[in-house]
Design an enzyme around this catalytic site. Sequence first.
Site, PDB file in Angstrom:
ATOM      1  N   ASP A 121       3.064  22.896  21.767  1.00  0.00           N
ATOM      2  CA  ASP A 121       4.199  23.071  20.856  1.00  0.00           C
ATOM      3  C   ASP A 121       4.589  21.818  20.078  1.00  0.00           C
ATOM      4  O   ASP A 121       5.668  21.786  19.481  1.00  0.00           O
ATOM      5  CB  ASP A 121       5.408  23.596  21.629  1.00  0.00           C
ATOM      6  CG  ASP A 121       5.901  22.630  22.687  1.00  0.00           C
ATOM      7  OD1 ASP A 121       5.163  21.696  23.033  1.00  0.00           O
ATOM      8  OD2 ASP A 121       7.036  22.815  23.168  1.00  0.00           O
ATOM      9  N   GLU A 122       3.740  20.795  20.058  1.00  0.00           N
ATOM     10  CA  GLU A 122       4.086  19.607  19.281  1.00  0.00           C
ATOM     11  C   GLU A 122       2.826  18.864  18.854  1.00  0.00           C
ATOM     12  O   GLU A 122       1.783  18.952  19.497  1.00  0.00           O
ATOM     13  CB  GLU A 122       5.007  18.676  20.065  1.00  0.00           C
ATOM     14  CG  GLU A 122       4.402  18.108  21.325  1.00  0.00           C
ATOM     15  CD  GLU A 122       5.304  17.092  22.010  1.00  0.00           C
ATOM     16  OE1 GLU A 122       5.945  16.282  21.314  1.00  0.00           O
ATOM     17  OE2 GLU A 122       5.358  17.122  23.254  1.00  0.00           O
TER      18      GLU A 122
END
Length: 418
Positions: A121-122
Amino acid sequence: MGHGDGSGRIVSAIDADDTGTRILHVDMDAFYAAVEVLDDPSLRGLPLIIGAPDGRSVVSSASYEARRYGVRAAMPVSQALRLCPSARIVPPHFHRYQEVSRQVMAIFESFTPLVEPLSVDEAFLDVQGVRRLWGSPGRIAELIRARVLDEVGITCSVGVAATKHVAKMASTISKPDGMLVVAAKDTLDFLAPRPVRAMWGVGPKAAEALEARGIRTVRDVRDAPREMIERAVGPALSARLAQLARGEDPRVVDTERVEKSIGHEETFDADILDRSFLRAELLRLADRVAARLRRAEWETSTVAIKIRFDDFRTLSRSQTLSEPTAVGQRIGEAAQSLFEQIDRRDPVRLVGVRAENLRPAGGGALGLWDDDEDWRRVEGAVDEAVARFGAATISRARHIGRGDGRGAAQHPKAHGLD
């Protein structure tokens, strides 16, 4: 500084000065919870806990509505429910998170080839070379946020800065659904009031050691005598913090970034006292770790274990191997040796084995004698059998028919960590 629940959020104006910036840190907002809401809109606005519903598991993620009650990732679900009794527990769907992650990463890569994923997610992006195509870094950040929302249906927060360290801090502060731009000339002013706990590499113990000496902010790190910081956190971390506090971070966006570790953990249905059972579990986990290493064509130079006791105190131990390996027997022996070094004899609720400091398999020359040759041949045959018949059909003899370490026949809940 953001507090994980959206309070203290700081964002930039659309026309914020982005002079001297080139790095974006893009972070999805409460990613697991956001995907669950995406798939079930009736959950929108509810306090959500992503985790197993049995109360003995830990929180994988939580929506911002739940975070405002103090719910945090890695907190026991039972504790989270005491803080937020109205929370809805949603079991995790990791394959779905991976699917959405691939959509998000594809958007990033449509803007620049220089993308360094940190997790599902990053990611860091270097946009210096695509400015003529897309505009300034701040403009690119706005375009990415809009496309993620329009095409995927979830929000993200973006930090824009001259370095990785500052970009990551900025994205955290702007959460949720925000963007914070830190022009190069504003870097020192931006860093000065930030807490030392927000600095990259400062864990809870290092933060406590620094704060005990009155070093609470990045400005304090800059102003404190170097000897004082060294006494608190040691020379290596002291040198790194001094550099980061001055706004210096030479790290580039690394598109060749490889998996840093491979591990598996087990949370037991009931606390375990039987140490022979726990040793067998460590070996079984080591076999799973080794199988994943071989599939990925990696070897490990360091074996680490994690032991969580019934009072939730968690101990970690690690050992550097004399030679890198992907042999489960060798990893298991190291894990068991580390376990024997732990004096505490209280009931155990979780065990984990992790392979760290990975390198491509076959990177070193074998000696005249290969102590692992027999085991390598056996485990290679097991890999072939698993590929043909499935993992459920293959097990070490010592694991067959085993109980739960208390005389009852229960099975632990197992989950892999990437």
